[in-house]
Design an enzyme around this catalytic site. Structure first.
Site, PDB file in Angstrom:
ATOM      1  N   ALA A  66       1.601  -2.627  -5.722  1.00 59.85           N
ATOM      2  CA  ALA A  66       2.669  -2.901  -6.370  1.00 59.85           C
ATOM      3  C   ALA A  66       3.339  -4.018  -5.899  1.00 59.85           C
ATOM      4  O   ALA A  66       3.123  -4.231  -4.563  1.00 59.85           O
ATOM      5  CB  ALA A  66       3.619  -1.795  -6.704  1.00 59.85           C
ATOM      6  N   GLY A 111      -0.554   0.932  -4.717  1.00 60.84           N
ATOM      7  CA  GLY A 111      -0.899   1.106  -6.166  1.00 60.84           C
ATOM      8  C   GLY A 111      -2.228   0.683  -6.590  1.00 60.84           C
ATOM      9  O   GLY A 111      -2.962   1.128  -7.595  1.00 60.84           O
ATOM     10  N   GLU A 114      -4.168   3.515  -5.961  1.00 57.42           N
ATOM     11  CA  GLU A 114      -4.020   4.649  -7.071  1.00 57.42           C
ATOM     12  C   GLU A 114      -4.728   4.072  -8.499  1.00 57.42           C
ATOM     13  O   GLU A 114      -5.155   5.213  -9.109  1.00 57.42           O
ATOM     14  CB  GLU A 114      -2.382   4.846  -7.247  1.00 57.42           C
ATOM     15  CG  GLU A 114      -1.914   5.539  -5.860  1.00 57.42           C
ATOM     16  CD  GLU A 114      -0.150   5.150  -6.074  1.00 57.42           C
ATOM     17  OE1 GLU A 114       0.170   4.076  -6.340  1.00 57.42           O
ATOM     18  OE2 GLU A 114       0.337   6.453  -6.157  1.00 57.42           O
ATOM     19  N   GLU A 134       2.712   3.134   1.754  1.00 54.99           N
ATOM     20  CA  GLU A 134       4.010   2.940   1.093  1.00 54.99           C
ATOM     21  C   GLU A 134       5.124   3.476   2.220  1.00 54.99           C
ATOM     22  O   GLU A 134       6.144   2.968   2.308  1.00 54.99           O
ATOM     23  CB  GLU A 134       4.074   4.077  -0.077  1.00 54.99           C
ATOM     24  CG  GLU A 134       3.556   3.598  -1.405  1.00 54.99           C
ATOM     25  CD  GLU A 134       2.086   3.608  -1.601  1.00 54.99           C
ATOM     26  OE1 GLU A 134       1.496   4.023  -0.486  1.00 54.99           O
ATOM     27  OE2 GLU A 134       1.628   3.459  -2.859  1.00 54.99           O
TER      28      GLU A 134
HETATM   29  N1  DAK Z   1       3.425  -7.551  -3.340  1.00 53.58           N
HETATM   30  C1  DAK Z   1       3.750  -8.853  -3.660  1.00 53.58           C
HETATM   31  N2  DAK Z   1       2.989  -9.832  -3.159  1.00 53.58           N
HETATM   32  C2  DAK Z   1       1.986  -9.525  -2.218  1.00 53.58           C
HETATM   33  C3  DAK Z   1       1.470  -8.246  -2.237  1.00 53.58           C
HETATM   34  C4  DAK Z   1       2.209  -7.249  -2.802  1.00 53.58           C
HETATM   35  N3  DAK Z   1       1.894  -5.910  -2.571  1.00 53.58           N
HETATM   36  N4  DAK Z   1       0.397  -8.292  -1.127  1.00 53.58           N
HETATM   37  C5  DAK Z   1       0.263  -9.576  -0.809  1.00 53.58           C
HETATM   38  N5  DAK Z   1       1.236 -10.433  -1.525  1.00 53.58           N
HETATM   39  C6  DAK Z   1       1.318 -11.801  -1.516  1.00 53.58           C
HETATM   40  C7  DAK Z   1       1.772 -12.296  -0.077  1.00 53.58           C
HETATM   41  O1  DAK Z   1       3.517 -12.242  -0.007  1.00 53.58           O
HETATM   42  C8  DAK Z   1       1.493 -13.636  -0.018  1.00 53.58           C
HETATM   43  O2  DAK Z   1       2.309 -14.515  -0.866  1.00 53.58           O
HETATM   44  P1  DAK Z   1       2.983 -15.702  -0.221  1.00 53.58           P
HETATM   45  O3  DAK Z   1       3.878 -15.448   0.851  1.00 53.58           O
HETATM   46  O4  DAK Z   1       1.881 -16.652  -0.114  1.00 53.58           O
HETATM   47  O5  DAK Z   1       4.073 -16.174  -1.572  1.00 53.58           O
HETATM   48  C9  DAK Z   1       0.113 -13.554  -0.603  1.00 53.58           C
HETATM   49  O6  DAK Z   1       0.131 -12.492  -1.423  1.00 53.58           O
HETATM   50  C10 DAK Z   1      -0.990 -13.398   0.265  1.00 53.58           C
HETATM   51  O7  DAK Z   1      -0.868 -12.181   1.161  1.00 53.58           O
HETATM   52  P2  DAK Z   1      -0.715 -12.587   2.846  1.00 53.58           P
HETATM   53  O8  DAK Z   1      -0.236 -14.103   3.220  1.00 53.58           O
HETATM   54  O9  DAK Z   1       0.127 -11.696   3.433  1.00 53.58           O
HETATM   55  O10 DAK Z   1      -2.248 -12.514   3.216  1.00 53.58           O
HETATM   56  P3  DAK Z   1      -2.662 -11.913   4.565  1.00 53.58           P
HETATM   57  O11 DAK Z   1      -4.336 -12.094   4.519  1.00 53.58           O
HETATM   58  O12 DAK Z   1      -1.998 -12.199   5.664  1.00 53.58           O
HETATM   59  O13 DAK Z   1      -2.547 -10.303   4.446  1.00 53.58           O
HETATM   60  C11 DAK Z   1      -2.565  -8.199   3.308  1.00 53.58           C
HETATM   61  C12 DAK Z   1      -3.244  -9.373   3.344  1.00 53.58           C
HETATM   62  C13 DAK Z   1      -3.101  -7.402   2.203  1.00 53.58           C
HETATM   63  C14 DAK Z   1      -2.759  -7.219   4.659  1.00 53.58           C
HETATM   64  C15 DAK Z   1      -1.025  -8.470   3.331  1.00 53.58           C
HETATM   65  O14 DAK Z   1      -0.820  -9.035   2.080  1.00 53.58           O
HETATM   66  C16 DAK Z   1      -0.199  -7.197   2.985  1.00 53.58           C
HETATM   67  O15 DAK Z   1       0.090  -6.381   3.817  1.00 53.58           O
HETATM   68  N6  DAK Z   1       0.465  -6.950   1.576  1.00 53.58           N
HETATM   69  C17 DAK Z   1       0.988  -5.706   1.165  1.00 53.58           C
HETATM   70  C18 DAK Z   1       0.259  -4.650   1.195  1.00 53.58           C
HETATM   71  C19 DAK Z   1       0.750  -3.337   0.708  1.00 53.58           C
HETATM   72  O16 DAK Z   1       1.787  -2.796   1.311  1.00 53.58           O
HETATM   73  N7  DAK Z   1       0.543  -2.948  -0.501  1.00 53.58           N
HETATM   74  C20 DAK Z   1       1.211  -1.599  -0.823  1.00 53.58           C
HETATM   75  C21 DAK Z   1       2.469  -1.940  -1.869  1.00 53.58           C
HETATM   76  S1  DAK Z   1       3.432  -0.570  -2.142  1.00 53.58           S
HETATM   77  C22 DAK Z   1       6.560   3.306  -7.401  1.00 53.58           C
HETATM   78  C23 DAK Z   1       5.819   2.527  -8.042  1.00 53.58           C
HETATM   79  C24 DAK Z   1       4.681   1.841  -7.204  1.00 53.58           C
HETATM   80  C25 DAK Z   1       4.504   2.241  -5.973  1.00 53.58           C
HETATM   81  C26 DAK Z   1       5.267   2.980  -5.335  1.00 53.58           C
HETATM   82  C27 DAK Z   1       6.333   3.681  -6.084  1.00 53.58           C
HETATM   83  N8  DAK Z   1       7.814   3.957  -8.143  1.00 53.58           N
HETATM   84  C28 DAK Z   1       8.538   3.193  -8.861  1.00 53.58           C
HETATM   85  C29 DAK Z   1       8.090   5.341  -8.088  1.00 53.58           C
HETATM   86  C30 DAK Z   1       3.480   1.618  -5.155  1.00 53.58           C
HETATM   87  C31 DAK Z   1       3.643   0.976  -4.098  1.00 53.58           C
HETATM   88  C32 DAK Z   1       3.009  -0.053  -3.690  1.00 53.58           C
HETATM   89  O17 DAK Z   1       1.862  -0.325  -4.217  1.00 53.58           O
END
Ligand code: DAK
Length: 259
Positions: A66, A111, A114, A134
């Protein structure tokens, strides 16, 4: 806001839905979710589509989760709405009468994981990574992760992933049953299409009934689930599809099922 976030291409009655938000590693915001939802609905009702593949654009990510930047500004009500939107989509995928295959071409995080586990089958490239990170962000999975993951990989593996928040590679994902198959990056889409083409030779009603009964296996008690299976099984005996499938075997020929 005219940008399309989801591209659709149909090859041999296989609909390939590609999420196109490569600059954010295909992270999901409400617009992407809504578009994917409506595109999916269209494919399910399109008579020229036999099965559906969901994938991400680029070589790096399936869906990195997400949109974290967006969620930062959410209050309880907005988080609830966002959660509901993702849950609606994941349910639509899971309840699709046509098989939905996740072709996981890179990061499937939060997400993104998921969405993948709401698909009926998962093919992963060698460079795929999975996580429910998360808890590292002070939230919990919100699109069914706590409910579907244990059913796919077992309670112990799911708990380890969800409270550990660590990433696993595609080999580990295969070992715990999170993915069905690992394919090289270059061949991921072709292999997914080939699998779809194979299954499209089977009876479409038999497939949709099977999907329904499999889903019912965790919505219902064993006795209720068996009842639904028996209904679907016996009802098919007045169908052309069943007649064709059984006759083809007896006639020693390949069945020809109608779409
Ligand atoms: N959201 C927004 N932007 C993201 C992103 C994300 N999940 N993942 C990556 N990006 C963006 C980065 O911010 C970066 O943008 P700029 O800074 O260039 O503007 C661009 O994509 C490239 O990413 P990186 O520069 O970070 O690339 P790296 O190769 O260094 O790293 C990575 C890749 C996948 C390891 C890293 O980007 C990362 O850790 N990303 C976050 C992964 C993460 O934590 N995903 C889970 C998100 S939490 C709910 C609804 C939904 C959910 C929960 C509750 N409710 C409302 C109840 C779901 C939650 C999630 O999905």
């Amino acid at each position: 806001k005219n940008k399309m976030f989801v591209k659709n291409k149909i090859i041999d009655q296989v609909s390939i839905l590609t999420i196109q938000r490569e600059e954010a590693l295909n992270a999901l915001n409400p617009d992407v979710l809504k578009e994917l939802d409506s595109m999916l609905e269209k494919q399910i009702s399109d008579r020229n589509v036999g099965s559906i593949i969901i994938t991400g654009s680029g070589e790096k990510a399936f869906i990195a989760g997400a949109d974290i930047k967006l969620m930062m500004g959410y209050d309880v009500d907005q988080a609830y709405e966002f959660g509901k939107l993702g849950q609606k989509l994941t349910l639509a995928i899971e309840n699709s009468s046509k098989p939905v295959i996740a072709a996981v071409n890179g990061f499937a995080l939060g997400g993104g994981c998921e969405i993948a586990i709401s698909c009926h089958i998962r093919y992963a490239s060698e460079n795929a990574f999975f996580a429910q990170p998360e808890v590292k962000l002070g939230i919990i999975p919100g699109w069914g992760g706590t409910q579907r993951l244990p059913k796919i990989v077992g309670k112990g593996n799911a708990t380890e992933l969800i409270i550990g928040g660590h990433m696993i590679n595609s080999k580990e994902a295969l070992r715990i049953g999170l993915v069905n198959r690992i394919v090289s990056s270059e061949k991921l889409i072709d292999e997914s299409i080939n699998f779809c083409k194979e299954l499209q030779k089977n009876g479409p009603t038999s497939i949709s009934n099977s999907l329904k009964c499999i889903n019912n296996s965790y919505d219902n008690s064993l006795v209720d689930g068996l009842e639904i299976e028996l209904e679907a099984f016996s009802n098919s005996f007045c169908s052309e599809e069943t007649n064709e499938g059984l006759s083809a075997f007896v006639d020693k020929r390949k069945p020809k099922f109608k779409k």
